[in-house]
Scaffold this motif. Structure first.
Motif, PDB file in Angstrom:
ATOM      1  N   TYR A   1      -6.032 -23.316 -45.521  1.00 13.30           N
ATOM      2  CA  TYR A   1      -5.371 -22.040 -45.791  1.00 13.30           C
ATOM      3  C   TYR A   1      -5.976 -20.928 -44.936  1.00 13.30           C
ATOM      4  CZ  TYR A   1      -4.181 -17.825 -48.469  1.00 13.30           C
ATOM      5  OH  TYR A   1      -3.759 -16.588 -48.849  1.00 13.30           O
TER       6      TYR A   1
ATOM      7  N   SER B   1      -5.196 -21.669 -41.114  1.00 13.16           N
ATOM      8  CA  SER B   1      -3.834 -21.722 -40.585  1.00 13.16           C
ATOM      9  C   SER B   1      -3.026 -20.470 -40.917  1.00 13.16           C
ATOM     10  CB  SER B   1      -3.120 -22.958 -41.124  1.00 13.16           C
ATOM     11  OG  SER B   1      -2.992 -22.846 -42.525  1.00 13.16           O
ATOM     12  N   ARG B   2      -3.383 -19.761 -41.997  1.00 15.44           N
ATOM     13  CA  ARG B   2      -2.567 -18.615 -42.404  1.00 15.44           C
ATOM     14  C   ARG B   2      -3.182 -17.285 -41.979  1.00 15.44           C
ATOM     15  NH1 ARG B   2       2.424 -20.188 -44.051  1.00 15.44           N
ATOM     16  NH2 ARG B   2       2.562 -18.188 -45.132  1.00 15.44           N
ATOM     17  N   TYR B   3      -4.388 -17.312 -41.526  1.00 17.47           N
ATOM     18  CA  TYR B   3      -5.012 -16.061 -41.118  1.00 17.47           C
ATOM     19  C   TYR B   3      -5.489 -16.172 -39.690  1.00 17.47           C
ATOM     20  CZ  TYR B   3      -4.967 -14.741 -45.991  1.00 17.47           C
ATOM     21  OH  TYR B   3      -4.559 -14.441 -47.249  1.00 17.47           O
TER      22      TYR B   3
ATOM     23  N   MET C   1       0.858 -26.186 -43.902  1.00 22.32           N
ATOM     24  CA  MET C   1       0.883 -24.768 -44.287  1.00 22.32           C
ATOM     25  C   MET C   1       1.495 -23.899 -43.201  1.00 22.32           C
ATOM     26  SD  MET C   1      -2.743 -24.277 -46.195  1.00 22.32           S
ATOM     27  CE  MET C   1      -3.187 -25.219 -47.643  1.00 22.32           C
ATOM     28  N   LYS C   2       1.341 -24.340 -41.968  1.00 27.00           N
ATOM     29  CA  LYS C   2       1.925 -23.559 -40.878  1.00 27.00           C
ATOM     30  C   LYS C   2       3.434 -23.499 -40.968  1.00 27.00           C
ATOM     31  CE  LYS C   2      -1.659 -24.291 -37.494  1.00 27.00           C
ATOM     32  NZ  LYS C   2      -2.098 -25.312 -36.556  1.00 27.00           N
TER      33      LYS C   2
ATOM     34  N   LYS D   1       6.135 -17.107 -43.502  1.00 31.47           N
ATOM     35  CA  LYS D   1       5.168 -16.025 -43.630  1.00 31.47           C
ATOM     36  C   LYS D   1       5.578 -15.031 -44.710  1.00 31.47           C
ATOM     37  CE  LYS D   1       1.943 -15.038 -40.061  1.00 31.47           C
ATOM     38  NZ  LYS D   1       1.206 -16.169 -40.520  1.00 31.47           N
TER      39      LYS D   1
ATOM     40  N   THR E   1       4.012 -15.293 -48.327  1.00 27.80           N
ATOM     41  CA  THR E   1       2.667 -14.773 -48.572  1.00 27.80           C
ATOM     42  C   THR E   1       2.643 -13.265 -48.392  1.00 27.80           C
ATOM     43  OG1 THR E   1       2.176 -15.496 -46.325  1.00 27.80           O
ATOM     44  CG2 THR E   1       1.298 -16.821 -48.114  1.00 27.80           C
TER      45      THR E   1
ATOM     46  N   ILE F   1       0.561 -20.746 -52.171  1.00 33.07           N
ATOM     47  CA  ILE F   1       0.402 -21.813 -51.179  1.00 33.07           C
ATOM     48  C   ILE F   1       0.309 -23.189 -51.830  1.00 33.07           C
ATOM     49  CG2 ILE F   1      -1.107 -22.719 -49.368  1.00 33.07           C
ATOM     50  CD1 ILE F   1       0.362 -20.311 -48.438  1.00 33.07           C
TER      51      ILE F   1
END
Lengths: 303, 471
Positions: A110, A113-115, A188-189, A193, A196, A214
């Motif tokens: 997480y 990949s999300r930040y 997760m990618k 977007k 979140t 997530i």
């Protein structure tokens, strides 16, 4: 066939309009049946040998009709292999192992990949690179490390990490994380977007977004990984061999070895024990086979 | 499964696309490998630090301790993992507890793992007492400082063992490190009923033996059952042929590297074996000994040269089949070494680990010494050999009256032998006996006995010469 008759409901069915034999289809099925038999054969054979007594196979050979069938081997394997204790002990490693691996791996995935932060790519690379590392490469330093790492007597009867189930648990988590992070971060990618961002706008913290947004979205990936990880950790013999000294603390895979003598081995008994030991993985696979197959292709088309 | 899945995952497009990942993997790996290489270069078994023997602890015998007044516990690391030996081991431990009130905790590890990990085990956290073998394997660990000298225990045990056992318990430095529990002979096994049916006579000389083999062939039997898939069973054939042809001293010196494998005497052994090879069961390289023994059980083969553990297979079939099993010593060749009546009769037993709690000074050491002392008595060994009758007790005061016919005969056979060897893989260094060494060479010989034996023995000697000095 139903569609054919539906299209011509009034007319008399004409023989020549029957679907032609699809040789390709037959070929595919013949191939699939052959492969299924080839793969099932060893399992069924082991089961068959397990049902026969040692005297029977010795006197009549393995390829023979049985003089009698018996379940004795299974009962003996259960007691001699100490399977009840072995199952419990192994599950005590496997279940927390799977849960903790997935929890921690999803956190790392997480964050990476999300930040976007300075080293997120690098951290991901390091974890994925860990996948390339053969376990055998690190056994010598790891063995010494386990012998040297002190633990309080309350947790460890040896006073060190060596010869402790918790030590096995830890190394499983460490080694399985690379693979889980790789799969989960790719998964997760693909999540949009906006989801979140919406959470962010509503004032959810990072942890809250991870837990409430997530993780539920990752359920298919987590289920698939849980199935795979269960099999991986359950089947492991390597770490226990290396890091456990007491025979009684070794996992179920070692129960099979315990049935073999210095010279003589009762192969019928061994076959029965193998069948019993294989049951949990077979059950997990049959129950969760959809996830299992999905797990094999996870990450292959994403990105 | 694990590795395959990971490999395929990593090689996917994802990695290629990101490119960097692969590069990172490549840059990280060498560093990691380099970090481990100094340790990884040594074999895993020697991974543990070599223990420097503490002279005061490992060599100087402690005062003899009488069983009375002992307290606390003693631990036993055992590789007797299958049901019958495991129980027998536990029963012996219980007998000790009953006698001394010292509790014995037994850690049973499966046979193969225990042996493969012995060095790391002895260098890690071993139990006080551990099960082991006589021969080079015992002397090696004694020399490494992994075992305690137990000369004091032997002052009591001396009268209870023959000299051969004492020699088998003595390290290179002249101290005793080992307490024998039992041994078993290697001999030619056959079924009494088959010999009776066909009118065969037990052969005493090589000529009789060959004649019997020929007769069996005309009777459509395989004269000699044979298997060597695991690499070691055929070593027994080499041992006995060498002992018969060249005598005990030459054999022992050859195993120790004092004699050369290129010696004409060794070539003569392989030539003799080559002559006998047509009587052996073919396809030995792919057969395990239990399947060869099966041919004996089914009476499709007439004889089988193996250790007495072959009787375990007969016992597993039923008691009547076991009662039909008999053996005779390998025939003599009519030379100066006939009188030696030498044979392989491997000894198993116990040692005290130097790195165990008992290896340090203190009460547990007394317990461990008392425990191995107890295991050296007939009272303890009777328990074991009753449960596993494929062995005979090593101690003189063991009760032989309850032995079965095979055990009785084994006692006579071993007693008659002037010289006893331990078996090739116990008598020579492990790296020489192992899969790259003699196991491999003997398999090569079996697959083609008519090869150029000069070149063949040269390749063996070359391998011996290539080994690092034995530490």
């Amino acid at each position: 066939m139903t569609t054919v008759t539906a299209v011509t409901p009034e007319t008399k069915p004409v023989r020549s309009r029957r679907r032609p034999i699809q040789w390709g289809n037959i070929g595919v099925h013949a191939f699939l049946i052959t492969m299924a038999v080839v793969w099932l054969f060893p399992v069924l054979w082991a089961f068959y040998i397990a049902l026969r007594s040692f005297a029977d196979t010795t006197l009549n050979g393995y390829v023979a009709f049985p003089s009698s069938l018996t379940l004795d081997n299974f009962f003996n394997a259960w007691t001699q292999g100490d399977l009840a204790r072995n199952y419990i002990q192994t599950l005590a490693v496997v279940i927390p192992g799977v849960i903790l691996t997935l929890l921690i791996a999803s956190m790392v995935a997480y964050a990476c990949s999300r930040y976007s932060w300075r080293f997120n790519r690098l951290i991901l690379m390091v974890f994925v690179a860990g996948n390339l590392l053969p376990q055998q490469v690190i056994i010598v330093p790891l063995y010494q490390l386990y012998l040297a790492l002190p633990l309080p007597k309350a947790v460890s009867d040896t006073g060190v990490l060596y010869d402790q189930l918790i030590g096995i648990l830890l190394i499983h988590i460490v080694f399985q994380m690379g693979f889980c992070i790789f799969v989960l971060s790719n998964y997760m990618k693909t999540l949009s977007k906006e989801l979140t961002e919406a959470g962010l706008v509503d004032g959810a913290s990072v942890l809250r977004i991870w837990w409430s947004i997530i993780l539920p979205l990752c359920r298919p990936a987590l289920a698939a990984l849980a199935t795979l990880e269960f099999t991986f950790i359950y089947n492991d013999f390597f770490w226990a061999l290396l890091l456990i000294e007491k025979g009684a603390k070794r996992p179920i895979t070692s129960a099979l070895n315990n049935l073999q003598g210095q010279f003589f081995t009762d192969f019928n008994l061994l076959a029965a024990c193998s069948v019993l030991v294989a049951i949990p993985t077979i059950v997990v696979y049959v129950v969760l086979q959809k996830q299992f197959i999905r797990g094999l292709t996870l990450g292959s088309t994403k990105g | 499964m694990d590795e395959i899945t990971r490999a395929s995952q990593v090689s996917r497009r994802e990695v290629l696309k990101k490119g960097l990942l692969g590069a990172a993997g490549l840059t990280v790996l060498p560093t990691v490998i380099a970090a481990c290489s100094s340790a990884a270069a040594t074999p895993v078994v020697t991974a543990a630090p070599v223990v420097t023997p503490v002279p005061g602890v490992s060599v100087t015998p402690a005062p003899v301790v009488t069983p009375k007044g002992l307290t606390g516990t003693v631990s036993l690391g055992s590789n007797y993992s299958d049901a019958i030996p495991k129980k027998a081991m536990q029963d012996m431990a219980d007998a000790f507890t009953k006698k001394t009130t010292v509790a014995v905790t037994v850690n049973t590890v499966d046979h193969g793992t225990f042996q493969n990990q012995i060095t790391s085990y002895l260098g890690g956290k071993p139990e006080d007492v551990f099960t082991w073998f006589s021969g080079f394997r015992m002397r090696f660990f004694a020399k490494q400082g992994y075992a305690l000298a137990i000369d004091d225990v032997w002052t009591t045990l001396k009268s209870n063992y023959s000299d051969a056992f004492k020699v088998g318990s003595t390290g290179d430095d002249g101290h005793q490190y080992f307490v024998p529990i039992y041994n078993y002979p290697w001999a030619v096994f056959y079924r009494k009923s088959l010999f009776a049916d066909k009118g065969y006579k037990v052969p005493a000389t090589m000529d009789d033996f060959k004649a019997l083999c020929k007769q069996m062939q005309t009777d459509k039997l395989t004269p000699i059952a044979f298997a060597d898939k695991d690499g070691w069973p055929a070593m027994g054939t080499f041992d006995i042929l060498n002992l018969r042809l060249n005598g005990y001293q030459f054999h022992v010196d050859l195993m120790a590297g004092k004699e050369k494998w290129t010696d004409a005497k060794v070539i003569a052994v392989f030539n003799l074996w080559k002559d006998l090879m047509p009587y052996h069961q073919t396809g030995a390289a792919g057969r395990i000994w239990q399947d060869a023994a099966q041919a004996l059980v089914k009476k499709t083969a007439g004889m089988y040269l193996l250790g007495m553990f072959v009787s375990q297979q007969f016992k597993a079939v039923d008691d009547a089949t076991l009662a039909d099993l008999d053996f005779f010593p390998f025939p003599s060749l009519g030379n100066a070494f006939d009188a030696e009546k030498a044979l392989d009769a491997p000894i198993d037993g116990f040692m005290i680990a130097a790195k165990s709690p008992a290896g340090q000074a203190g009460g547990e050491q007394d317990n461990a010494r008392a425990f191995v002392g107890f295991l050296g008595t007939g009272a303890a060994q009777d328990i074991y050999v009753a449960a596993d009758p494929s062995n005979v007790a090593a101690a003189k005061d063991a009760d032989t009256t309850k032995y079965n016919a095979l055990q009785q005969k084994a006692v006579t056979l071993i007693g008659a032998a002037q010289k006893i060897t331990q078996f090739m893989d116990r008598d020579t260094r492990p790296d020489f006996a192992g899969a790259n060494g003699m196991q491999n060479f003997i398999l090569k010989f079996i697959s083609n006995p008519s090869q150029d034996l000069t070149a063949f023995t040269q390749s063996i000697q070359k391998f011996w010469d290539s080994l690092p000095p034995a530490s």
